[in-house]
Scaffold this motif. Structure first.
Motif, mmCIF file in Angstrom:
data_model
loop_
_atom_site.group_PDB
_atom_site.id
_atom_site.type_symbol
_atom_site.label_atom_id
_atom_site.label_comp_id
_atom_site.label_asym_id
_atom_site.label_seq_id
_atom_site.Cartn_x
_atom_site.Cartn_y
_atom_site.Cartn_z
ATOM 1 N N GLU A 106 10.943 -1.969 -0.979
ATOM 2 C CA GLU A 106 11.103 -2.405 0.410
ATOM 3 C C GLU A 106 11.943 -1.388 1.178
ATOM 4 O O GLU A 106 12.768 -0.677 0.593
ATOM 5 N N ASN A 107 11.752 -1.320 2.498
ATOM 6 C CA ASN A 107 12.477 -0.351 3.326
ATOM 7 C C ASN A 107 13.889 -0.788 3.681
ATOM 8 O O ASN A 107 14.724 0.038 4.008
ATOM 9 N N ILE A 108 14.156 -2.075 3.659
ATOM 10 C CA ILE A 108 15.440 -2.610 4.142
ATOM 11 C C ILE A 108 16.183 -3.274 2.984
ATOM 12 O O ILE A 108 15.605 -4.020 2.197
ATOM 13 N N ASP A 109 17.486 -3.024 2.891
ATOM 14 C CA ASP A 109 18.323 -3.518 1.783
ATOM 15 C C ASP A 109 18.263 -5.022 1.574
ATOM 16 O O ASP A 109 18.317 -5.490 0.448
ATOM 17 N N VAL A 110 18.193 -5.782 2.646
ATOM 18 C CA VAL A 110 18.270 -7.239 2.512
ATOM 19 C C VAL A 110 16.943 -7.888 2.134
ATOM 20 O O VAL A 110 16.881 -9.085 1.921
ATOM 21 N N TRP A 111 15.869 -7.115 2.073
ATOM 22 C CA TRP A 111 14.585 -7.626 1.626
ATOM 23 C C TRP A 111 14.483 -7.425 0.125
ATOM 24 O O TRP A 111 14.417 -6.302 -0.362
ATOM 25 N N ILE B 251 -4.022 6.477 -2.032
ATOM 26 C CA ILE B 251 -4.910 6.696 -3.175
ATOM 27 C C ILE B 251 -5.210 5.373 -3.872
ATOM 28 O O ILE B 251 -6.358 5.076 -4.172
ATOM 29 N N CYS B 252 -4.197 4.578 -4.114
ATOM 30 C CA CYS B 252 -4.374 3.278 -4.769
ATOM 31 C C CYS B 252 -4.425 2.190 -3.701
ATOM 32 O O CYS B 252 -3.685 2.257 -2.717
ATOM 33 N N PRO B 253 -5.273 1.187 -3.888
ATOM 34 C CA PRO B 253 -5.326 0.122 -2.887
ATOM 35 C C PRO B 253 -4.036 -0.695 -2.821
ATOM 36 O O PRO B 253 -3.595 -1.070 -1.757
ATOM 37 N N MET B 254 -3.417 -0.981 -3.968
ATOM 38 C CA MET B 254 -2.157 -1.718 -4.001
ATOM 39 C C MET B 254 -1.274 -1.094 -5.083
ATOM 40 O O MET B 254 -1.765 -0.567 -6.075
ATOM 41 N N ALA B 255 0.028 -1.170 -4.883
ATOM 42 C CA ALA B 255 0.963 -0.583 -5.834
ATOM 43 C C ALA B 255 2.289 -1.337 -5.767
ATOM 44 O O ALA B 255 2.524 -2.120 -4.847
ATOM 45 N N VAL B 256 3.153 -1.103 -6.738
ATOM 46 C CA VAL B 256 4.526 -1.626 -6.698
ATOM 47 C C VAL B 256 5.334 -0.611 -5.911
ATOM 48 O O VAL B 256 5.396 0.560 -6.272
ATOM 49 N N ILE B 257 5.926 -1.057 -4.809
ATOM 50 C CA ILE B 257 6.691 -0.165 -3.941
ATOM 51 C C ILE B 257 8.064 -0.769 -3.661
ATOM 52 O O ILE B 257 8.300 -1.942 -3.930
ATOM 53 N N ARG C 51 0.848 -1.190 0.000
ATOM 54 C CA ARG C 51 0.000 0.000 0.000
ATOM 55 C C ARG C 51 0.889 1.247 0.000
ATOM 56 O O ARG C 51 1.768 1.388 0.849
ATOM 57 N N PRO C 52 0.649 2.154 -0.946
ATOM 58 C CA PRO C 52 1.440 3.386 -0.968
ATOM 59 C C PRO C 52 1.083 4.288 0.209
ATOM 60 O O PRO C 52 -0.002 4.166 0.797
ATOM 61 N N LEU C 53 1.986 5.163 0.577
ATOM 62 C CA LEU C 53 1.767 6.055 1.719
ATOM 63 C C LEU C 53 0.587 6.993 1.499
ATOM 64 O O LEU C 53 -0.085 7.377 2.453
ATOM 65 N N THR C 54 0.326 7.372 0.266
ATOM 66 C CA THR C 54 -0.765 8.310 -0.007
ATOM 67 C C THR C 54 -2.122 7.670 0.195
ATOM 68 O O THR C 54 -3.096 8.358 0.476
#
Length: 86
Positions: A77-82, A69-75, A64-67
């Motif tokens: 990952e927050n951590i390098d190893v993921w 607006i869209c229910p699902m999106a390509v985002i 889910r994007p931070l905004t």
């Protein structure tokens, strides 16, 4: 007004179109390369990750994007190893 000239113009347009290929179809496309410089293969799974280690983000995933607006999106990952999804 006589529709014949318009009809002839339209017919000529359709006949001439295949004779002049677009520049996109006549260009040689460059292959997409992996991190080692090899061409990507159809049917093979790849992870999209940053080439800069420690840059603060991992691979791409679905979320889910931070905004909101869209229910699902390509985002990313927050951590390098993921690595996310292939």
């Amino acid at each position: 007004m006589d529709p014949l000239p318009s009809l002839l113009s339209l017919l000529l347009l359709f006949l001439a179109f295949p004779l002049f290929p677009s520049s996109a179809s006549s260009q040689q496309l460059e292959p997409v390369l992996d991190a080692e410089g090899n061409s990507l293969l159809t049917g093979t799974k790849y992870y999209v990750v940053s080439v800069i280690g420690g840059a603060g983000g991992g691979g791409v995933t679905i979320g889910r994007p931070l905004t909101g607006i869209c229910p699902m999106a390509v985002i990313q990952e927050n951590i390098d190893v993921w690595y996310g999804y292939p």
